[in-house]
Design a protein around this motif. Structure first.
Motif, mmCIF file in Angstrom:
data_model
loop_
_atom_site.group_PDB
_atom_site.id
_atom_site.type_symbol
_atom_site.label_atom_id
_atom_site.label_comp_id
_atom_site.label_asym_id
_atom_site.label_seq_id
_atom_site.Cartn_x
_atom_site.Cartn_y
_atom_site.Cartn_z
ATOM 1 N N LEU A 74 -26.782 -9.516 20.437
ATOM 2 C CA LEU A 74 -27.723 -9.223 19.365
ATOM 3 C C LEU A 74 -29.079 -8.811 19.944
ATOM 4 O O LEU A 74 -29.723 -7.883 19.445
ATOM 5 N N SER A 75 -29.504 -9.449 21.010
ATOM 6 C CA SER A 75 -30.752 -9.085 21.676
ATOM 7 C C SER A 75 -30.687 -7.644 22.181
ATOM 8 O O SER A 75 -31.652 -6.888 22.065
ATOM 9 N N LYS A 76 -29.540 -7.257 22.720
ATOM 10 C CA LYS A 76 -29.363 -5.877 23.209
ATOM 11 C C LYS A 76 -29.429 -4.881 22.054
ATOM 12 O O LYS A 76 -29.997 -3.803 22.189
ATOM 13 N N VAL A 77 -28.863 -5.251 20.913
ATOM 14 C CA VAL A 77 -28.917 -4.373 19.744
ATOM 15 C C VAL A 77 -30.370 -4.220 19.293
ATOM 16 O O VAL A 77 -30.838 -3.117 19.022
ATOM 17 N N GLU A 78 -31.105 -5.327 19.247
ATOM 18 C CA GLU A 78 -32.517 -5.273 18.840
ATOM 19 C C GLU A 78 -33.345 -4.423 19.791
ATOM 20 O O GLU A 78 -34.293 -3.767 19.377
ATOM 21 N N ARG A 79 -33.008 -4.436 21.068
ATOM 22 C CA ARG A 79 -33.767 -3.666 22.054
ATOM 23 C C ARG A 79 -33.251 -2.241 22.217
ATOM 24 O O ARG A 79 -33.774 -1.473 23.020
ATOM 25 N N SER A 87 -33.694 -17.033 13.717
ATOM 26 C CA SER A 87 -33.777 -16.866 15.162
ATOM 27 C C SER A 87 -32.635 -15.960 15.596
ATOM 28 O O SER A 87 -31.691 -15.704 14.841
ATOM 29 N N LEU A 88 -32.697 -15.490 16.840
ATOM 30 C CA LEU A 88 -31.583 -14.702 17.386
ATOM 31 C C LEU A 88 -30.298 -15.523 17.333
ATOM 32 O O LEU A 88 -29.240 -15.016 16.951
ATOM 33 N N ASP A 89 -30.394 -16.798 17.694
ATOM 34 C CA ASP A 89 -29.217 -17.679 17.678
ATOM 35 C C ASP A 89 -28.606 -17.784 16.289
ATOM 36 O O ASP A 89 -27.393 -17.657 16.124
ATOM 37 N N ALA A 90 -29.455 -18.027 15.295
ATOM 38 C CA ALA A 90 -28.957 -18.229 13.930
ATOM 39 C C ALA A 90 -28.295 -16.962 13.388
ATOM 40 O O ALA A 90 -27.219 -17.026 12.785
ATOM 41 N N LEU A 91 -28.934 -15.811 13.601
ATOM 42 C CA LEU A 91 -28.350 -14.561 13.108
ATOM 43 C C LEU A 91 -27.062 -14.235 13.858
ATOM 44 O O LEU A 91 -26.063 -13.842 13.250
ATOM 45 N N ALA A 92 -27.060 -14.430 15.157
ATOM 46 C CA ALA A 92 -25.850 -14.171 15.950
ATOM 47 C C ALA A 92 -24.687 -15.031 15.459
ATOM 48 O O ALA A 92 -23.557 -14.552 15.320
#
Length: 190
Positions: free
Chosen positions: A30-35, A15-20
């Motif tokens: 991390l969401s901003k990097v993915e987008r 998940s985003l949480d786990a990777l972060a």
């Protein structure tokens, strides 16, 4: 890097949480990097690559990775051995792709069940009749399927199949083995 990072994260079932958390950044960052709204520092990119078990170059490459898309032409299928000469024979699809969670192959069922013992294995199975008429047999139930028919079942149930009639039959089978499912779980048919 944007879609590549998301694909790699999902392939690793993170998940985003786990990777972060593994990388030491916030979920929002991390969401901003993915987008594509933020570009990670070299240090963060190295941590991302380590957490996703890839070379850092894969995070930045614009080329589509060969293992993300695999095309197998009909003549390129891999023959797979059979237990008996009069049993079914199989052709593997995407056999060159490692780390896949589904195992697709084509089966040509025999006319007689004598050479086809019941088989069972972990996971789930999708059985689609591409051509011909087929009988899929379970110990407590037999299902007749025509072209275009399909069955989805727990592969822990003992099963075998044969073609009906003289015409050859072709079946697409996709097996998914869920590593989280107990290997000894074999349900009963309703």
């Amino acid at each position: 890097m944007t879609s590549r990072l998301r694909v790699l994260r999902k392939q690793n079932r993170l998940s985003l949480d786990a990777l972060a958390e593994q990388v030491g950044v916030t979920k929002s960052y991390l969401s901003k990097v993915e987008r594509g709204l933020s570009v990670p520092s070299i240090s963060t990119a190295l941590k991302l690559a380590r957490a996703l078990r890839v070379d850092v170059g894969r995070l930045f490459s614009e080329e589509v990775e060969p293992e993300l898309i695999t095309v197998v032409r009909a003549g390129e299928r891999t023959p797979i051995g059979t237990d008996a000469p009069d049993g079914p024979h199989y052709e593997g699809i995407a056999t060159g792709l490692s780390g896949k969670r589904m195992v697709p192959f084509v089966m040509y069922p025999p006319e007689d069940l004598a050479g086809s013992p019941y088989k069972s294995h972990a996971g789930e199975e999708f059985f689609f009749v591409h051509a011909g008429e087929v009988e899929l047999e379970f110990p407590e139930r037999t299902i007749t399927l025509g072209t275009g028919d399909s069955v989805y079942f727990n592969a822990g149930l003992p099963h075998r199949s044969r073609r009906l009639g003289a015409a050859p039959a072709t079946v697409l089978i996709v097996i998914h083995d869920d590593p989280a499912q107990p290997a000894d779980r074999v349900p009963a048919l309703p």
